[in-house]
Motif scaffolding. Structure first.
Motif, PDB file in Angstrom:
ATOM      1  N   SER A 130     133.282  44.313 -55.710  1.00  0.00           N
ATOM      2  CA  SER A 130     133.446  45.715 -55.348  1.00  0.00           C
ATOM      3  C   SER A 130     133.078  45.990 -53.901  1.00  0.00           C
ATOM      4  O   SER A 130     133.328  47.090 -53.394  1.00  0.00           O
ATOM      5  CB  SER A 130     132.592  46.596 -56.267  1.00  0.00           C
ATOM      6  N   LEU A 131     132.484  45.022 -53.209  1.00  0.00           N
ATOM      7  CA  LEU A 131     132.191  45.189 -51.794  1.00  0.00           C
ATOM      8  C   LEU A 131     133.450  45.171 -50.944  1.00  0.00           C
ATOM      9  O   LEU A 131     133.430  45.588 -49.786  1.00  0.00           O
ATOM     10  CB  LEU A 131     131.247  44.083 -51.308  1.00  0.00           C
ATOM     11  N   PHE A 132     134.569  44.687 -51.518  1.00  0.00           N
ATOM     12  CA  PHE A 132     135.816  44.570 -50.774  1.00  0.00           C
ATOM     13  C   PHE A 132     136.760  45.708 -51.141  1.00  0.00           C
ATOM     14  O   PHE A 132     136.793  46.143 -52.296  1.00  0.00           O
ATOM     15  CB  PHE A 132     136.507  43.234 -51.076  1.00  0.00           C
ATOM     16  N   PRO A 133     137.561  46.208 -50.200  1.00  0.00           N
ATOM     17  CA  PRO A 133     138.552  47.237 -50.530  1.00  0.00           C
ATOM     18  C   PRO A 133     139.647  46.671 -51.422  1.00  0.00           C
ATOM     19  O   PRO A 133     139.858  45.451 -51.477  1.00  0.00           O
ATOM     20  CB  PRO A 133     139.094  47.660 -49.163  1.00  0.00           C
ATOM     21  N   GLU A 134     140.390  47.547 -52.088  1.00  0.00           N
ATOM     22  CA  GLU A 134     141.392  47.108 -53.059  1.00  0.00           C
ATOM     23  C   GLU A 134     142.577  46.387 -52.418  1.00  0.00           C
ATOM     24  O   GLU A 134     143.288  45.660 -53.104  1.00  0.00           O
ATOM     25  CB  GLU A 134     141.884  48.309 -53.864  1.00  0.00           C
ATOM     26  N   ASP A 135     142.799  46.597 -51.130  1.00  0.00           N
ATOM     27  CA  ASP A 135     143.914  45.903 -50.488  1.00  0.00           C
ATOM     28  C   ASP A 135     143.506  44.558 -49.898  1.00  0.00           C
ATOM     29  O   ASP A 135     144.320  43.896 -49.239  1.00  0.00           O
ATOM     30  CB  ASP A 135     144.523  46.775 -49.390  1.00  0.00           C
ATOM     31  N   SER A 136     142.264  44.126 -50.133  1.00  0.00           N
ATOM     32  CA  SER A 136     141.811  42.844 -49.597  1.00  0.00           C
ATOM     33  C   SER A 136     142.252  41.705 -50.510  1.00  0.00           C
ATOM     34  O   SER A 136     142.493  41.885 -51.703  1.00  0.00           O
ATOM     35  CB  SER A 136     140.285  42.824 -49.464  1.00  0.00           C
ATOM     36  N   MET A 178     140.467  39.184 -51.487  1.00  0.00           N
ATOM     37  CA  MET A 178     139.427  38.875 -52.467  1.00  0.00           C
ATOM     38  C   MET A 178     139.556  39.754 -53.709  1.00  0.00           C
ATOM     39  O   MET A 178     139.548  39.267 -54.840  1.00  0.00           O
ATOM     40  CB  MET A 178     138.051  39.064 -51.818  1.00  0.00           C
ATOM     41  N   TRP A 179     139.689  41.072 -53.493  1.00  0.00           N
ATOM     42  CA  TRP A 179     139.776  41.995 -54.627  1.00  0.00           C
ATOM     43  C   TRP A 179     141.042  41.731 -55.439  1.00  0.00           C
ATOM     44  O   TRP A 179     141.006  41.722 -56.674  1.00  0.00           O
ATOM     45  CB  TRP A 179     139.767  43.436 -54.125  1.00  0.00           C
ATOM     46  N   GLN A 180     142.158  41.524 -54.767  1.00  0.00           N
ATOM     47  CA  GLN A 180     143.419  41.331 -55.473  1.00  0.00           C
ATOM     48  C   GLN A 180     143.420  40.025 -56.266  1.00  0.00           C
ATOM     49  O   GLN A 180     143.943  39.972 -57.383  1.00  0.00           O
ATOM     50  CB  GLN A 180     144.575  41.351 -54.480  1.00  0.00           C
ATOM     51  N   ALA A 181     142.804  38.964 -55.705  1.00  0.00           N
ATOM     52  CA  ALA A 181     142.742  37.695 -56.435  1.00  0.00           C
ATOM     53  C   ALA A 181     141.882  37.836 -57.690  1.00  0.00           C
ATOM     54  O   ALA A 181     142.254  37.365 -58.769  1.00  0.00           O
ATOM     55  CB  ALA A 181     142.174  36.603 -55.531  1.00  0.00           C
ATOM     56  N   ASP A 182     140.743  38.489 -57.557  1.00  0.00           N
ATOM     57  CA  ASP A 182     139.879  38.691 -58.719  1.00  0.00           C
ATOM     58  C   ASP A 182     140.566  39.563 -59.765  1.00  0.00           C
ATOM     59  O   ASP A 182     140.473  39.293 -60.969  1.00  0.00           O
ATOM     60  CB  ASP A 182     138.563  39.339 -58.262  1.00  0.00           C
ATOM     61  N   HIS A 183     141.263  40.602 -59.313  1.00  0.00           N
ATOM     62  CA  HIS A 183     141.988  41.475 -60.240  1.00  0.00           C
ATOM     63  C   HIS A 183     143.098  40.703 -60.953  1.00  0.00           C
ATOM     64  O   HIS A 183     143.323  40.893 -62.162  1.00  0.00           O
ATOM     65  CB  HIS A 183     142.578  42.660 -59.463  1.00  0.00           C
ATOM     66  N   TYR A 184     143.792  39.816 -60.235  1.00  0.00           N
ATOM     67  CA  TYR A 184     144.861  39.028 -60.830  1.00  0.00           C
ATOM     68  C   TYR A 184     144.320  38.146 -61.954  1.00  0.00           C
ATOM     69  O   TYR A 184     144.880  38.099 -63.052  1.00  0.00           O
ATOM     70  CB  TYR A 184     145.524  38.173 -59.751  1.00  0.00           C
ATOM     71  N   PHE A 185     143.224  37.438 -61.684  1.00  0.00           N
ATOM     72  CA  PHE A 185     142.654  36.570 -62.712  1.00  0.00           C
ATOM     73  C   PHE A 185     142.116  37.386 -63.881  1.00  0.00           C
ATOM     74  O   PHE A 185     142.135  36.929 -65.032  1.00  0.00           O
ATOM     75  CB  PHE A 185     141.540  35.710 -62.112  1.00  0.00           C
ATOM     76  N   GLY A 186     141.622  38.582 -63.602  1.00  0.00           N
ATOM     77  CA  GLY A 186     141.126  39.418 -64.686  1.00  0.00           C
ATOM     78  C   GLY A 186     142.226  39.913 -65.593  1.00  0.00           C
ATOM     79  O   GLY A 186     142.028  40.038 -66.806  1.00  0.00           O
ATOM     80  N   GLN A 187     143.405  40.211 -65.020  1.00  0.00           N
ATOM     81  CA  GLN A 187     144.510  40.724 -65.818  1.00  0.00           C
ATOM     82  C   GLN A 187     145.301  39.613 -66.505  1.00  0.00           C
ATOM     83  O   GLN A 187     145.722  39.769 -67.658  1.00  0.00           O
ATOM     84  CB  GLN A 187     145.452  41.542 -64.915  1.00  0.00           C
ATOM     85  N   ARG A 188     145.513  38.476 -65.825  1.00  0.00           N
ATOM     86  CA  ARG A 188     146.362  37.414 -66.367  1.00  0.00           C
ATOM     87  C   ARG A 188     145.560  36.389 -67.172  1.00  0.00           C
ATOM     88  O   ARG A 188     146.116  35.728 -68.053  1.00  0.00           O
ATOM     89  CB  ARG A 188     147.082  36.697 -65.225  1.00  0.00           C
ATOM     90  N   SER A 192     133.972  48.123 -40.749  1.00  0.00           N
ATOM     91  CA  SER A 192     133.706  46.903 -41.506  1.00  0.00           C
ATOM     92  C   SER A 192     134.678  46.756 -42.669  1.00  0.00           C
ATOM     93  O   SER A 192     135.216  47.740 -43.194  1.00  0.00           O
ATOM     94  CB  SER A 192     132.263  46.925 -42.026  1.00  0.00           C
ATOM     95  N   ASP A 193     134.903  45.509 -43.085  1.00  0.00           N
ATOM     96  CA  ASP A 193     135.736  45.238 -44.257  1.00  0.00           C
ATOM     97  C   ASP A 193     134.958  45.361 -45.554  1.00  0.00           C
ATOM     98  O   ASP A 193     135.540  45.254 -46.640  1.00  0.00           O
ATOM     99  CB  ASP A 193     136.338  43.831 -44.165  1.00  0.00           C
ATOM    100  N   PHE A 194     133.652  45.572 -45.467  1.00  0.00           N
ATOM    101  CA  PHE A 194     132.821  45.700 -46.663  1.00  0.00           C
ATOM    102  C   PHE A 194     132.574  47.181 -46.948  1.00  0.00           C
ATOM    103  O   PHE A 194     132.068  47.915 -46.098  1.00  0.00           O
ATOM    104  CB  PHE A 194     131.485  44.979 -46.481  1.00  0.00           C
ATOM    105  N   LEU A 195     132.928  47.620 -48.144  1.00  0.00           N
ATOM    106  CA  LEU A 195     132.771  49.030 -48.502  1.00  0.00           C
ATOM    107  C   LEU A 195     131.312  49.452 -48.465  1.00  0.00           C
ATOM    108  O   LEU A 195     130.992  50.588 -48.113  1.00  0.00           O
ATOM    109  CB  LEU A 195     133.359  49.276 -49.895  1.00  0.00           C
TER     110      LEU A 195
END
Length: 440
Positions: free
Chosen positions: A93-99, A101-111, A402-405
Motif C-alpha cells: 500500500s506504500l505504492f500508488p495503484e499505477d505503480s 509493484m502494486w499492479q503485480a501484487d494485485h495481479y497475483f492476488g486476483q489470478r 515521492s513515489d511512496f504514498l
C-alpha cells in the motif's frame, strides 16, 4: 532518530559558527550603520508585525474564548482519531495503484492465491500424530473456515493430500473427498504414496516424522488489520476444535506485519510521552536558570518556570491532536512513514513556543505590562516564527513528489502540523501568559 539528532546538532554548529563568518564577508560599508543614532528599517514596525501583534494581543484579551476554541477543536480531533484512526502496515500500500509493484501484487492476488502468507503450525504429541483423523479433520475444518474470508485466496495442508488420495482410491467419487475415519487407512495411503511417489512432496505441509503439520494460507493483502483478523479466526477455531494434546502457533509474512503494527503503536506512544516529558523538563530548567540569574527568591521563579514548561506543550498537544484527527478524517493510516509526524511536531514545534516565551520575558524585564510585553514579543518574534514554519513546511512538501504514498502523506501532514504549532504559539501562549501574569 539518531541521524536526525545529528543533523540538528550540525545545523546548530553551522548557525552559530559558519553563518556569522559569512555575514562578515563583503566591504565594511555594506553593513547598516547604527552609529550616531542612525538605524536601518525596523522589521518590527511592518504591516505583518503589526498584524501578528494584534493577533497575540487579541488572544490575550480574549483568553477564555481562545481556550474554549482550542479545547473544542483539539478534543473533537482527538475524538475522531480515537474513533477512526487506522493503524496499518502494508508494504504494497506504500505504492500508488499505477505503480508496477502494486499492479503485480494485485495481479497475483486476483489470478492466484496472493503473495502474502500466513503459516499455521500444528504440533502433535509425538511422531506420526498428524496422521490421526482428528488432527486431519481439524486442518480440513480450519481450511474451510479460512476460505470463507475474502482476503484468503488459497490454503494448502496435509489434509488436502489425504482427501484427494481417499477420493482417488474410492473410484474418484466427489463425495469421498473427505478424511477417512480409520487411522490405518490414512497410514496406508501415506505408505503407498511413499512407495510410488516422492516423499518430498509432503515436505511443505508436514515434517519427516509426521509430528508437526503446516497449513499454508495465501492472502490477497498484507495489511496488518487483515492479519489480525485472520489470526483471530485461527485462534477462535483452535480454541473450539483443536484436539487435546496438540498445540498451534502462527508465523509467516502477515504475522510480521501484525508485529510491526504493534511496534508502531507502542513506539509512537512511548516516544511521544518521553519527548513531551523531556521538553517540559528542559524548558522549565531553561527559564528557571534565566529567572534565577535575574535575582530574587527561588520559589516564585520555580513556579513560573514550571508554568512555562507546561505552556510550551500546549501548542504541541493541539497540533498532535489535529494531526491524528486529520489522518482519521482523511483515512490516512498510521504506519512506519506517518508515525514520524508526532515526533516532528514536538521537535520542531517547540521552537516557536520557546522563542515567544523568551522574547516575552525579555520585554517584561524592561518594565512592560503583560499585554504590552505580549504585543512586543509578537512584533519581534512573530515574523521569524511564521517564516520558519513556512520554510519547514516548504521543505517537507518536496516529498509530495515521492513515489511512496506514505511519504506523500508525511509531507502535507507535517506542513499542516508546522502551521498549527506556529499559529498556536502566537495565540495560545499569549492567552496562557495572561492567565499566569494577569495585568493589562
Amino acid at each position: 532518530g539518531i541521524f536526525l539528532s545529528f543533523g540538528v546538532g550540525m545545523a546548530l554548529l553551522a548557525s552559530l559558527g559558519l553563518v556569522p563568518l559569512i555575514l562578515l564577508i563583503g566591504p565594511p560599508g555594506a553593513a547598516v550603520s547604527t552609529v550616531g543614532g542612525a538605524s536601518g528599517p525596523d522589521s518590527s514596525d511592518g504591516l505583518l508585525a503589526r498584524l501578528l501583534a494584534g493577533l497575540a494581543g487579541g488572544s490575550a484579551r480574549r483568553r477564555w474564548a481562545v481556550l474554549g476554541v482550542a479545547l473544542v477543536l483539539a478534543g473533537g480531533m482527538a475524538g475522531a482519531a480515537a474513533a477512526w484512526l487506522r493503524v496499518d502496515v502494508d508494504s504494497v500500500s506504500l505504492f500508488p495503484e499505477d505503480s508496477e509493484m502494486w499492479q503485480a501484487d494485485h495481479y497475483f492476488g486476483q489470478r492466484f492465491g496472493g503473495t502474502h502468507t500466513l503459516s499455521v503450525v500444528v504440533e502433535g504429541p509425538g511422531p506420526r500424530s498428524m496422521l490421526e483423523p482428528a488432527a486431519l479433520e481439524f486442518l480440513a475444518g480450519l481450511q474451510g473456515r479460512l476460505e470463507q474470508e475474502p482476503e484468503v485466496g488459497k490454503t494448502v495442508s496435509l489434509a488436502d493430500f489425504i482427501r484427494r488420495m481417499h477420493q482417488v482410491m474410492s473410484r474418484n467419487d466427489p463425495a469421498m473427498y473427505v478424511i477417512p475415519k480409520d487411522r490405518k487407512r490414512v497410514a496406508d495411503y501415506i505408505q503407498l504414496y511413499e512407495m510410488s511417489g516422492d516423499p518430498e512432496d509432503f515436505s511443505d505441509v508436514v515434517d519427516f516424522d509426521y509430528a508437526t503439520a503446516h497449513l499454508l494460507v495465501q492472502s490477497r493483502t498484507g495489511a496488518a488489520t487483515a492479519a489480525r483478523r485472520l489470526s483471530r479466526v485461527v485462534e477462535d477455531f483452535a480454541a473450539a476444535e483443536l484436539p487435546d494434546g496438540y498445540a498451534l502457533e502462527l508465523a509467516g509474512t502477515m504475522i510480521r506485519y501484525e508485529v510491526v503494527n504493534d511496534y508502531v503503536v507502542q513506539g509512537q506512544l512511548v516516544s511521544l510521552a518521553l519527548s513531551l516529558v523531556l521538553v517540559f523538563l528542559m524548558v522549565a530548567g531553561l527559564f528557571y536558570v534565566r529567572g534565577r540569574s535575574a535575582g530574587g527568591a527561588a520559589a516564585p521563579h520555580l513556579l513560573r518556570a514550571l508554568f512555562a514548561g507546561a505552556l510550551t506543550l500546549v501548542p504541541i498537544l493541539v497540533a498532535v491532536a489535529m494531526n491524528f484527527g486529520t489522518m482519521a478524517l482523511a483515512d490516512v493510516p498510521l504506519d512506519i512513514g506517518t508515525v514520524l509526524i508526532a515526533a516532528c511536531a514536538v521537535g520542531i514545534g517547540i521552537d516557536y513556543s520557546v522563542h515567544f516565551l523568551h522574547r516575552y520575558e525579555a520585554e517584561r524585564s524592561t518594565g512592560l505590562g503583560t499585554e504590552d510585553a505580549i504585543r512586543a514579543a509578537a512584533r519581534s518574534a512573530g515574523r521569524p516564527i511564521l517564516f520558519n514554519a513556512i520554510a519547514v513546511s516548504a521543505g517537507f512538501l518536496t516529498l509530495l513528489g515521492s513515489d511512496f504514498l506514505s511519504l506523500q502523506s508525511l509531507a502535507w501532514l507535517t506542513a499542516l502540523t508546522m502551521v498549527v504549532t506556529s499559529l498556536a504559539a502566537l495565540t495560545l501562549i499569549p492567552a496562557g501568559l495572561r492567565f499566569r501574569d494577569g495585568g493589562v
